[in-house]
Enzyme design. Structure first.
Site, PDB file in Angstrom:
ATOM      1  CB  SER A  24      -1.173   0.135   1.162  1.00 27.05           C
ATOM      2  OG  SER A  24       0.047   0.058   2.362  1.00 27.05           O
ATOM      3  CG  ASN A 111      -4.943  -3.883  13.537  1.00 25.69           C
ATOM      4  OD1 ASN A 111      -4.356  -4.775  12.600  1.00 25.69           O
ATOM      5  ND2 ASN A 111      -5.455  -5.405  14.088  1.00 25.69           N
ATOM      6  CB  THR A 156     -39.556  26.107  -9.461  1.00 22.09           C
ATOM      7  OG1 THR A 156     -40.521  26.864 -10.550  1.00 22.09           O
ATOM      8  CG2 THR A 156     -39.232  26.962  -8.494  1.00 22.09           C
ATOM      9  CG  HIS A 157     -40.628  22.682 -12.180  1.00 26.60           C
ATOM     10  ND1 HIS A 157     -40.681  21.248 -11.967  1.00 26.60           N
ATOM     11  CD2 HIS A 157     -41.055  23.731 -11.746  1.00 26.60           C
ATOM     12  CE1 HIS A 157     -41.703  21.901 -10.589  1.00 26.60           C
ATOM     13  NE2 HIS A 157     -42.108  22.388 -10.657  1.00 26.60           N
ATOM     14  CB  SER A 278     -14.068  24.335 -30.395  1.00 21.25           C
ATOM     15  OG  SER A 278     -14.040  23.853 -31.430  1.00 21.25           O
ATOM     16  CE  LYS A 284     -19.144  25.964 -28.233  1.00 19.46           C
ATOM     17  NZ  LYS A 284     -18.839  24.610 -28.711  1.00 19.46           N
ATOM     18  CG  ASN A 286     -16.474  24.522 -25.212  1.00 18.16           C
ATOM     19  OD1 ASN A 286     -17.034  25.324 -25.889  1.00 18.16           O
ATOM     20  ND2 ASN A 286     -14.926  24.076 -25.931  1.00 18.16           N
ATOM     21  CD  GLU A 291     -19.126  21.507 -20.109  1.00 19.07           C
ATOM     22  OE1 GLU A 291     -19.810  21.874 -20.932  1.00 19.07           O
ATOM     23  OE2 GLU A 291     -17.678  20.924 -20.451  1.00 19.07           O
ATOM     24  CE1 TYR A 318      -6.663  -2.812   9.388  1.00 15.91           C
ATOM     25  CE2 TYR A 318      -5.373  -5.325   8.960  1.00 15.91           C
ATOM     26  CZ  TYR A 318      -5.987  -3.530   8.639  1.00 15.91           C
ATOM     27  OH  TYR A 318      -5.529  -3.767   7.319  1.00 15.91           O
ATOM     28  CD  GLN A 323      -3.047  -2.661   1.933  1.00 25.11           C
ATOM     29  OE1 GLN A 323      -2.309  -3.394   2.274  1.00 25.11           O
ATOM     30  NE2 GLN A 323      -2.772  -3.303   0.672  1.00 25.11           N
ATOM     31  CE  LYS A 326      -3.843   2.978   5.357  1.00 23.23           C
ATOM     32  NZ  LYS A 326      -4.760   1.357   5.270  1.00 23.23           N
TER      33      LYS A 326
END
Length: 459
Positions: A24, A111, A156-157, A278, A284, A286, A291, A318, A323, A326
């Protein structure tokens, strides 16, 4: 081959494929600083109770500090056969101070050591994310004065609904991110409980002082059950959920600004530094950062599922499955922190397109609810008023005009209670100004809440 911490009863060396499969260090090396912090506290406690001498404690603490500096500087070699950051540091300590280093792990298991490291790391992560959330709140509040004269349509909507002060939008996000900060503060209560000294699962017969290590590490309490200590990862699931909720709020904001940035809305201009072009269309611009913030929200959300699925089938106490915990922690934290840093900068640099907003502000009958409430004040039952205004809106749509364009005579044909003062209510700005309830989007309530947030954030 490096000696294993558990190698005494084994006759064969570990298969190289198992070395690679079980390591790990490739992802837990970032726990080095907190591992050293926890080990130094443990050494000081061992000296306090007489299990090591003061001189041995000093050697351990000073050598650990040196190892930590080498790791931070990138001058430390990591090897798969040493499995994790904990064994790397302990092995380096033993190489340098011999048997004194071998005493460090007295009355401690990996542990409780790992759980201590994770709690220290998560505590720092909570503090950092809380600070980033505060920075984002500050960026929104500081916009309130800059945009104090602007009125926006509320939706709304995704349909135009009622007009509100622009600052009302900014403060709405402050509320969401404040709930996120409250959740983090509550999560911290369960994170900030010391597991150190719980050992493998049953505690120890040695005369350790767990309260002393808790004090050294600035934990506010000490975990009370050694079995629970070895199996507890509730705090990681809770932290990942907090990250997922923050990511969801960021995604909501990003989605809204992506729409606002479009030609169809034209409400907001984003800084060039936070947009891209673009490869084929030269005109463009963007909103790629927004996003990606929206897209990256999927990761913390999936991290919650990852850690819950990881934990759901485990018996006490344990198990090596843990392991993998994380990976969810680090991914959720890294993703949200990166998004928050960019979000604050974007909020500071964006500009509302005042002319475009003003030209479209009267679209969508944003004053219809204000007209209905005017009728209520004149004694009309709410449902009756709702029907009257609905018919007036329909009339306006058939003639491609606004409510304010109707003559008083036309309005009175719909309801005799309407008087000349109706024109003080009609129109988006008048409708916004009429909003007066606590927490609403009108002039006075928004000023009140802006002042509240300035004081809350110390601005």
């Amino acid at each position: 081959m490096a000696a294993k911490a558990w190698g005494g009863r084994f006759q064969q060396q570990t298969d190289a494929r198992v070395e690679a499969f079980t390591e790990s260090i490739s992802f837990d090396s970032r726990l080095a600083a907190v591992d050293i912090q926890g080990s130094q506290a443990h050494a000081r406690m061992l000296a306090k109770v007489g299990l090591i001498s003061d001189d041995e404690c000093t050697q351990i603490v000073e050598t650990l500090t040196q190892i930590g500096k080498e790791i931070e500087a990138g001058n430390f070699e990591f090897r798969f056969e040493l499995e994790d950051i904990h064994m790397h540091i302990e092995s380096a300590l033993i190489e340098r101070v011999g048997d004194v280093g071998r005493k460090l792990h007295t009355a401690r298991s990996r542990n409780d050591q790992v759980s201590t490291d994770l709690k220290l790391y998560t505590r720092e992560a909570i503090q950092r994310v809380d600070g980033l959330l505060k920075d984002l709140q500050t960026a929104f509040v500081e916009r309130c004065e800059r945009d104090q004269d602007l009125v926006l349509p509320g939706f709304t909507h995704l349909q135009r609904a009622q007009p509100v002060k622009a600052a009302h939008y900014w403060l709405a996000y402050c509320e969401k991110f404040d709930r996120d900060r409250q959740r983090l503060a509550d999560c911290l209560k369960r994170v900030n409980v010391s597991p150190l000294g719980g050992a493998a699962l049953a505690g120890t017969s040695l005369p350790i002082d767990r309260h002393y290590t808790a004090e050294l590490l600035e934990f506010t309490d000490v975990a009370r059950n050694s079995l629970d200590i070895s199996s507890d990862r509730d705090y990681l699931a809770e932290f990942c959920f907090c990250m997922a909720m923050i990511a969801t709020h960021l995604s909501n904001w990003a989605e809204e600004w992506i729409a606002w940035f479009s030609t169809e809305f034209g409400f907001i201009k984003l800084p060039d530094a936070f947009t891209t072009g673009s490869s084929i269309m030269p005109q463009k611009r963007n909103p790629d950062v927004l996003e990606l913030i929206r897209g990256k929200s999927a990761r913390p959300i999936s991290d919650v599922q990852q850690i819950l699925v990881l934990l759901k089938g485990l018996p006490m106490a344990y198990n090596r499955d843990m392991q993998e915990d994380k990976l969810a922690l680090f991914d959720a934290y890294d993703t949200v922190a990166a998004c928050l840093e960019l979000a604050a900068a974007m909020v500071e640099g964006a500009e509302l397109q005042q002319e475009t907003i003003a030209n479209k502000l009267e679209d969508g009958f944003l004053d219809a609810t204000a007209l209905m409430e005017y009728l209520i004040k004149k004694g009309t039952p709410m449902r009756t008023g709702h029907g009257i205004v609905g018919k007036l809106v329909s009339l306006c749509e058939s003639r491609s005009i606004r409510l304010v364009d109707l003559s008083l005579e036309e309005l009175q044909q719909a309801c005799l209670q309407i008087e000349q003062d109706i024109y003080q209510v009609l129109g988006a700005r008048n409708a916004m100004a009429a909003l007066c309830s606590f927490g609403s989007g009108g002039e006075a309530p928004v000023q009140e809440q802006t002042q509240y947030w300035k004081e809350k954030l110390g601005l």
